[in-house]
Design a protein around this motif. Structure first.
Motif, PDB file in Angstrom:
ATOM      1  N   GLU A  27       0.886  -1.159   0.170  1.00 28.70           N
ATOM      2  CA  GLU A  27      -0.065  -0.077   0.016  1.00 28.70           C
ATOM      3  C   GLU A  27       0.737   1.313  -0.050  1.00 28.70           C
ATOM      4  O   GLU A  27       0.198   2.259  -0.156  1.00 28.70           O
ATOM      5  N   GLN A  28       2.095   1.077   0.310  1.00 24.06           N
ATOM      6  CA  GLN A  28       3.217   2.286   0.292  1.00 24.06           C
ATOM      7  C   GLN A  28       4.471   1.881   0.167  1.00 24.06           C
ATOM      8  O   GLN A  28       4.882   0.893   0.458  1.00 24.06           O
ATOM      9  N   ILE A  29       4.942   2.706  -0.496  1.00 22.98           N
ATOM     10  CA  ILE A  29       6.645   2.435  -0.934  1.00 22.98           C
ATOM     11  C   ILE A  29       7.216   4.019  -0.606  1.00 22.98           C
ATOM     12  O   ILE A  29       7.004   4.874  -1.262  1.00 22.98           O
ATOM     13  N   ARG A  52       2.484   4.855  -5.587  1.00 22.90           N
ATOM     14  CA  ARG A  52       3.693   5.805  -5.965  1.00 22.90           C
ATOM     15  C   ARG A  52       4.673   5.714  -4.848  1.00 22.90           C
ATOM     16  O   ARG A  52       4.494   6.175  -3.623  1.00 22.90           O
ATOM     17  N   PRO A  53       5.950   5.325  -5.298  1.00 20.06           N
ATOM     18  CA  PRO A  53       7.077   5.526  -4.240  1.00 20.06           C
ATOM     19  C   PRO A  53       7.541   6.851  -4.093  1.00 20.06           C
ATOM     20  O   PRO A  53       7.159   7.744  -4.918  1.00 20.06           O
ATOM     21  N   ASN A  54       7.605   7.169  -2.781  1.00 21.12           N
ATOM     22  CA  ASN A  54       8.153   8.573  -2.465  1.00 21.12           C
ATOM     23  C   ASN A  54       9.273   9.039  -2.980  1.00 21.12           C
ATOM     24  O   ASN A  54       9.514  10.178  -3.382  1.00 21.12           O
ATOM     25  N   THR A  80       5.218  11.972 -15.161  1.00 17.17           N
ATOM     26  CA  THR A  80       4.412  10.994 -14.157  1.00 17.17           C
ATOM     27  C   THR A  80       4.631  11.728 -12.772  1.00 17.17           C
ATOM     28  O   THR A  80       4.673  11.480 -11.788  1.00 17.17           O
ATOM     29  N   ASN A  81       5.129  13.053 -13.093  1.00 18.01           N
ATOM     30  CA  ASN A  81       5.517  14.013 -11.718  1.00 18.01           C
ATOM     31  C   ASN A  81       6.499  13.697 -11.031  1.00 18.01           C
ATOM     32  O   ASN A  81       6.455  13.605  -9.719  1.00 18.01           O
TER      33      ASN A  81
END
Length: 102
Positions: A27-29, A52-54, A80-81
């Protein structure tokens, strides 16, 4: 490649980044490090950024050897920002991408 070393061929099972995220219910990278000798952009080109990986860090010194256009890849990441930050230390060139830094 060192020609003095024996060459061994074998099959390996591979999974896409999307498949790994799905299988492990990621759910988070916070930090994604990719180092596969110049093939790193292919992982990100195929990724849908569902999570989205930070931060993303990858080595870029082998891209040209693999026929990968760095400017084209950098533009893809910007779309992709993910703006780029470069660092060069110990003779290796690395690039960082930060989510929504713009």
């Amino acid at each position: 490649v060192n020609t003095d070393w024996p060459t061994v061929f074998f099959d390996v099972n591979v999974k896409t980044l999307n498949k790994i995220i799905e299988e492990y219910k990621v759910e988070q990278i916070d930090f994604l490090k990719i180092d596969i000798e110049g093939q790193e952009p292919k992982i990100l080109y195929a990724y849908d950024f569902c999570v989205r990986p930070n931060k993303i860090k990858m080595e870029i010194m082998h891209l040209k050897d693999q026929g990968i256009d760095f400017q084209e890849f950098k533009n893809f990441m910007l779309k992709t920002n993910y703006p780029a930050y470069y660092e060069s230390d110990y003779g290796f060139d690395d690039i960082w991408f930060f989510d929504n830094l713009i």
